[in-house]
Design a protein around this motif. Structure first.
Motif, PDB file in Angstrom:
ATOM      1  N   ARG A 208     -27.228  15.799  35.945  1.00  0.00           N
ATOM      2  CA  ARG A 208     -27.903  14.759  36.735  1.00  0.00           C
ATOM      3  C   ARG A 208     -29.078  14.188  35.963  1.00  0.00           C
ATOM      4  NH1 ARG A 208     -32.025  15.057  40.888  1.00  0.00           N
ATOM      5  NH2 ARG A 208     -31.899  13.268  42.274  1.00  0.00           N
ATOM      6  N   ARG A 209     -29.149  12.869  35.879  1.00  0.00           N
ATOM      7  CA  ARG A 209     -30.278  12.205  35.242  1.00  0.00           C
ATOM      8  C   ARG A 209     -31.309  11.863  36.310  1.00  0.00           C
ATOM      9  NH1 ARG A 209     -29.325   9.866  30.002  1.00  0.00           N
ATOM     10  NH2 ARG A 209     -27.205  10.303  29.286  1.00  0.00           N
ATOM     11  N   GLU A 210     -32.518  12.369  36.144  1.00  0.00           N
ATOM     12  CA  GLU A 210     -33.583  12.115  37.116  1.00  0.00           C
ATOM     13  C   GLU A 210     -34.061  10.668  37.059  1.00  0.00           C
ATOM     14  OE1 GLU A 210     -34.673  14.145  39.408  1.00  0.00           O
ATOM     15  OE2 GLU A 210     -33.481  15.872  38.776  1.00  0.00           O
ATOM     16  N   LEU A 211     -33.975  10.066  35.868  1.00  0.00           N
ATOM     17  CA  LEU A 211     -34.395   8.683  35.694  1.00  0.00           C
ATOM     18  C   LEU A 211     -33.183   7.817  35.404  1.00  0.00           C
ATOM     19  CD1 LEU A 211     -37.473   9.335  33.363  1.00  0.00           C
ATOM     20  CD2 LEU A 211     -37.519   8.927  35.840  1.00  0.00           C
ATOM     21  N   ASN A 212     -33.274   6.539  35.743  1.00  0.00           N
ATOM     22  CA  ASN A 212     -32.150   5.649  35.465  1.00  0.00           C
ATOM     23  C   ASN A 212     -32.240   5.122  34.027  1.00  0.00           C
ATOM     24  OD1 ASN A 212     -33.860   3.314  35.391  1.00  0.00           O
ATOM     25  ND2 ASN A 212     -33.759   3.167  37.630  1.00  0.00           N
ATOM     26  N   ARG A 213     -31.265   4.342  33.634  1.00  0.00           N
ATOM     27  CA  ARG A 213     -31.174   3.879  32.243  1.00  0.00           C
ATOM     28  C   ARG A 213     -32.344   2.989  31.845  1.00  0.00           C
ATOM     29  NH1 ARG A 213     -27.194   6.750  29.409  1.00  0.00           N
ATOM     30  NH2 ARG A 213     -25.480   7.201  30.848  1.00  0.00           N
ATOM     31  N   GLU A 214     -32.931   2.296  32.797  1.00  0.00           N
ATOM     32  CA  GLU A 214     -34.090   1.459  32.489  1.00  0.00           C
ATOM     33  C   GLU A 214     -35.358   2.297  32.374  1.00  0.00           C
ATOM     34  OE1 GLU A 214     -34.434  -1.596  35.381  1.00  0.00           O
ATOM     35  OE2 GLU A 214     -32.643  -2.691  34.705  1.00  0.00           O
ATOM     36  N   GLU A 215     -35.444   3.355  33.178  1.00  0.00           N
ATOM     37  CA  GLU A 215     -36.649   4.180  33.196  1.00  0.00           C
ATOM     38  C   GLU A 215     -36.734   5.131  32.008  1.00  0.00           C
ATOM     39  OE1 GLU A 215     -37.385   4.637  38.020  1.00  0.00           O
ATOM     40  OE2 GLU A 215     -35.921   5.935  37.013  1.00  0.00           O
ATOM     41  N   GLU A 216     -35.591   5.594  31.499  1.00  0.00           N
ATOM     42  CA  GLU A 216     -35.607   6.606  30.444  1.00  0.00           C
ATOM     43  C   GLU A 216     -36.360   6.172  29.180  1.00  0.00           C
ATOM     44  OE1 GLU A 216     -31.717   8.195  29.697  1.00  0.00           O
ATOM     45  OE2 GLU A 216     -31.855   9.574  31.408  1.00  0.00           O
ATOM     46  N   PRO A 217     -36.121   4.971  28.644  1.00  0.00           N
ATOM     47  CA  PRO A 217     -36.889   4.583  27.455  1.00  0.00           C
ATOM     48  C   PRO A 217     -38.380   4.435  27.732  1.00  0.00           C
ATOM     49  CG  PRO A 217     -35.475   2.776  28.207  1.00  0.00           C
ATOM     50  CD  PRO A 217     -35.058   3.979  28.956  1.00  0.00           C
ATOM     51  N   LYS A 218     -38.749   4.021  28.947  1.00  0.00           N
ATOM     52  CA  LYS A 218     -40.165   3.926  29.311  1.00  0.00           C
ATOM     53  C   LYS A 218     -40.785   5.322  29.375  1.00  0.00           C
ATOM     54  CE  LYS A 218     -39.549  -0.350  31.963  1.00  0.00           C
ATOM     55  NZ  LYS A 218     -39.616  -0.982  33.313  1.00  0.00           N
ATOM     56  N   PHE A 219     -40.032   6.262  29.902  1.00  0.00           N
ATOM     57  CA  PHE A 219     -40.475   7.661  29.968  1.00  0.00           C
ATOM     58  C   PHE A 219     -40.689   8.221  28.566  1.00  0.00           C
ATOM     59  CE2 PHE A 219     -38.757  12.081  29.786  1.00  0.00           C
ATOM     60  CZ  PHE A 219     -39.778  12.734  30.447  1.00  0.00           C
ATOM     61  N   ALA A 220     -39.716   8.001  27.677  1.00  0.00           N
ATOM     62  CA  ALA A 220     -39.813   8.501  26.304  1.00  0.00           C
ATOM     63  C   ALA A 220     -41.027   7.906  25.595  1.00  0.00           C
ATOM     64  CB  ALA A 220     -38.537   8.177  25.534  1.00  0.00           C
ATOM     65  N   ALA A 221     -41.253   6.606  25.786  1.00  0.00           N
ATOM     66  CA  ALA A 221     -42.395   5.940  25.149  1.00  0.00           C
ATOM     67  C   ALA A 221     -43.715   6.477  25.696  1.00  0.00           C
ATOM     68  CB  ALA A 221     -42.305   4.428  25.377  1.00  0.00           C
ATOM     69  N   LEU A 222     -43.754   6.712  26.996  1.00  0.00           N
ATOM     70  CA  LEU A 222     -44.976   7.218  27.624  1.00  0.00           C
ATOM     71  C   LEU A 222     -45.308   8.624  27.121  1.00  0.00           C
ATOM     72  CD1 LEU A 222     -47.057   6.726  30.108  1.00  0.00           C
ATOM     73  CD2 LEU A 222     -45.605   8.389  31.245  1.00  0.00           C
TER      74      LEU A 222
END
Length: 267
Positions: free
Chosen positions: A193-207
């Motif tokens: 299960r992915r907790e974040l969607n495909r748009e949120e994941e790169p923002k999470f990684a950058a943060l």
């Protein structure tokens, strides 16, 4: 003890060959390999782990970058009818073509372990688990908890994608040549299960990367220095009931995810 009839280690490629059959048995058991298993080995070297995998698994693919070792293993191909040998670089190997359910087992060269791990985790939909030999220090960082000195980008990003168990340490005496650093075997069970969607994941990684860019600074200041709006970060922390003096290393995984959403909602 030397092995004059075997290809010598290439220091440039960070080669330290596993020679202990007991460690091999523990690795294969930890990987839960059966005759139904499709296994991928990265860096088979002289083949001690390859041989055990071929006996236990239904099909094994081994990716070796060293032409000498690839030729050596190719010369033993008759011993391993269920082995597919690939001469290539695992950092550019197409993991997207792996059969779904592939189990990764590898004694990773330490100098590429982190970028290779991130590449493998990008394809976690195909890989239910990985058993990896790593530098002990890297294994500690993978499993580190918030508030510890080992906790950082690698900890957060890996724990987002997988459940991690540091299974056991491996003595330098189990390798030839002996490495100058300690080793450990880790088990990663990737999360379906992915907790974040495909748009949120790169923002999470950058943060997460920006948050740890200046460890001695507060999270607000570190993110500001990396281009984030200070007021938005402060508001995001308030929404998590965290003070502006908070530092990145105290945030748990779920707090980083919630902060990502809080900041993104303010753009």
């Amino acid at each position: 003890m030397d092995f004059p009839d075997l290809p010598p280690a290439n220091k440039r490629l960070g080669q330290n060959f596993l020679i202990d059959p007991n460690i091999v048995r523990k690795i294969v058991a930890l990987a839960e390999v059966t005759q139904e298993t499709q296994a991928l080995e990265i860096g088979p070297g002289r083949g001690i782990l390859t041989e055990a995998l071929c006996k236990a698994a239904g099909q094994v693919t081994a990716v070796e970058i060293d032409p000498r070792l690839h030729a050596y293993l190719a010369g033993r191909q008759a011993e391993f009818p269920n082995l597919t040998l690939v001469l290539g670089d695992a950092l550019i190997y197409s993991f997207a073509e792996l059969p779904v359910g592939t189990v990764v087992v590898a004694n990773l060269p330490y100098y590429i372990s982190t970028p290779l791990l991130f590449r493998l985790l990008e394809h976690r939909d195909r890989i239910p688990r990985m058993v990896l030999m790593l530098q002990n220090e890297v294994a500690d960082r993978l499993a580190a908890k918030p508030g510890t000195s080992d906790y950082g980008v690698l900890s957060v990003m890996t724990q987002y994608a997988a459940d991690i168990t540091k299974a056991f340490r491996v003595s330098a005496q189990c390798f030839r040549p002996r490495p100058e650093v300690g080793s450990a075997v880790v088990l990663l069970r990737t999360k379906e299960r992915r907790e974040l969607n495909r748009e949120e994941e790169p923002k999470f990684a950058a943060l997460v990367k920006a948050a740890f860019a200046h460890r001695r600074k507060t999270l607000v200041n570190s993110l500001r220095d990396e281009g984030y709006d200070q007021a938005q970060v402060t508001e995001g922390l308030v929404s998590l009931n965290l003070p502006p003096s908070t530092r990145a290393e105290v945030l748990a995984l779920d707090q980083f995810m919630r902060l990502t959403r809080a900041i993104a909602s303010r753009y």
